[in-house]
Design an enzyme around this catalytic site. Structure first.
Site, PDB file in Angstrom:
ATOM      1  N   GLU A  30      62.870-126.135 -54.466  1.00 49.20           N
ATOM      2  CA  GLU A  30      64.154-126.386 -53.794  1.00 49.20           C
ATOM      3  C   GLU A  30      65.191-125.349 -54.221  1.00 49.20           C
ATOM      4  OE1 GLU A  30      65.924-130.361 -54.134  1.00 49.20           O
ATOM      5  OE2 GLU A  30      67.881-129.420 -53.786  1.00 49.20           O
ATOM      6  N   CYS A  75      61.256-141.807 -50.344  1.00 47.78           N
ATOM      7  CA  CYS A  75      62.604-141.722 -49.768  1.00 47.78           C
ATOM      8  C   CYS A  75      62.461-141.304 -48.305  1.00 47.78           C
ATOM      9  CB  CYS A  75      63.400-140.662 -50.517  1.00 47.78           C
ATOM     10  SG  CYS A  75      62.594-139.050 -50.399  1.00 47.78           S
TER      11      CYS A  75
HETATM   12  S1  SF4 Z   1      66.533-134.626 -51.215  1.00 46.00           S
HETATM   13 FE1  SF4 Z   1      64.389-134.968 -51.868  1.00 46.00          FE
HETATM   14  S2  SF4 Z   1      64.427-136.896 -52.985  1.00 46.00           S
HETATM   15 FE2  SF4 Z   1      66.339-136.782 -51.832  1.00 46.00          FE
HETATM   16  S3  SF4 Z   1      65.997-137.827 -49.874  1.00 46.00           S
HETATM   17 FE3  SF4 Z   1      65.510-135.677 -49.544  1.00 46.00          FE
HETATM   18  S4  SF4 Z   1      63.319-135.457 -49.975  1.00 46.00           S
HETATM   19 FE4  SF4 Z   1      63.994-137.400 -50.856  1.00 46.00          FE
END
Ligand code: SF4
Length: 321
Positions: free
Chosen positions: A135, A20
């Site tokens: 996270e 991503c």
């Molecule tokens: S939150 Fe995590 S999975 Fe979503 S775009 Fe950002 S890095 Fe990628």
């Protein structure tokens, strides 16, 4: 076995899959820092949850640590991973005069800011997420202990007793199951109609799109492989989505060498996707391993177009002073 005697296998590639924009930005941050300043570049936590990525950066001169106290006094850059960090980490980096580079995904930073705004407005905050994931640790750590209550399941949402239901907000981890999260949000909204939050949740575009593609593919294949690491939340969720959509075999694999071939005996079709931190080269490696055993017919099924791009941290941009 000659090529002509191989059984046929219909491969369905899920699209989008793999990296991503947040992961690309995080990896580019380390690579650019290595190029501009030379090794070593210290990285707190795996920059993204993928062994292949971590090993390849390590060979270029990145040093991975779990905590800042493992880093000696240094002028070298210190990068924070894409998952985000509690506020105490940049504060400690500043105290030690580190040259810190924050590779937190902007979509995670957005959740941090949401939580801060709720807190400033006097709201108690429920965070939907998985305990212990970096996270979640980072988001909880934006605010004083106790300001954010973690909710992991519908059961917990049913039992949650806020201090004041008229001053309540919620945020979510970015890499959750869309369906599980919708059920938890619905429970909270039915119990606390005044709860304030994002329109649906904070699940990012990449997690959403990869799950939607798996939902399309999983019901029509005999097995599905998710390329990704066991500690990658979005990869684990993809495997669960495939299982729930009725796919008889859904497995997570970091490399072709992880595959248990007994699980794929007799299959006629195979879906393949990759978590947001898994590089396409591993998808190719796995396709290659199947091509040694099967005559492949490859099709791609797409659920969404992605064009997201997140610029590097300011001090690494080419126009930085
Ligand atoms: S939150 Fe995590 S999975 Fe979503 S775009 Fe950002 S890095 Fe990628």
């Amino acid at each position: 076995m000659t090529a002509t005697s191989k059984p046929e296998l219909h491969i369905v590639l899920c699209s989008p899959r793999g990296f991503c924009a947040g992961v690309v930005r995080a990896i580019d941050t380390v690579e650019r820092a290595l190029k501009l300043y030379g090794p070593p570049v210290y990285v707190r936590h795996e920059i993204v949850h993928n062994r292949h990525v971590v090993e390849s950066l390590r060979t270029k001169g990145a040093i991975f640590v779990e905590e800042l106290d493992e880093i000696p006094d240094t002028d070298a850059p210190v990068v924070f991973s894409a998952h985000g960090v509690p506020k105490s980490i940049p504060a400690e980096a500043e105290r030690r005069n580190f040259f810190a580079l924050d590779a937190t995904c902007p979509l995670v930073t957005k959740v941090h800011r949401e939580a801060e705004i709720h807190f400033k407005r006097g709201r108690e905050i429920a965070m939907i997420g998985h305990a212990g994931h970096p996270e979640v640790v980072g988001t909880l750590g934006q605010l004083p202990p106790g300001a954010v209550i973690l909710i992991e399941t519908v059961e917990q949402a049913k039992k949650f007793e806020p201090k004041d239901a008229s001053k309540l907000a919620f945020v979510t981890q970015t890499t959750l199951s869309i369906d599980d999260t919708a059920a938890i949000v619905a429970t909270l909204k039915s119990r606390f109609p005044d709860i304030i939050g994002p329109h649906k949740e904070d699940i990012c575009y990449a997690t959403t799109n990869r799950q939607l593609a798996v939902k399309k593919v999983a019901p029509v294949v005999d097995a599905l492989i998710v390329v990704g690491a066991p500690n990658s939340s979005n990869s684990q969720r993809l495997r669960e989505v495939a299982e729930r959509e009725g796919c008889p075999v859904s497995v997570l694999a970091q490399r072709a060498s992880d595959l248990d071939w007994s699980r794929f005996e007799g299959i006629k079709s195979l879906g393949i996707t990759a978590g947001a931190s898994a590089p396409e080269v591993i998808v190719e490696e796995i396709m290659g391993a199947f091509a040694e055993r099967y005559e492949l017919h490859v099709e791609t099924v797409s659920a969404a177009e992605e064009n997201e791009f997140f610029p590097l941290p300011r001090s690494l941009r080419p126009d930085a002073a």
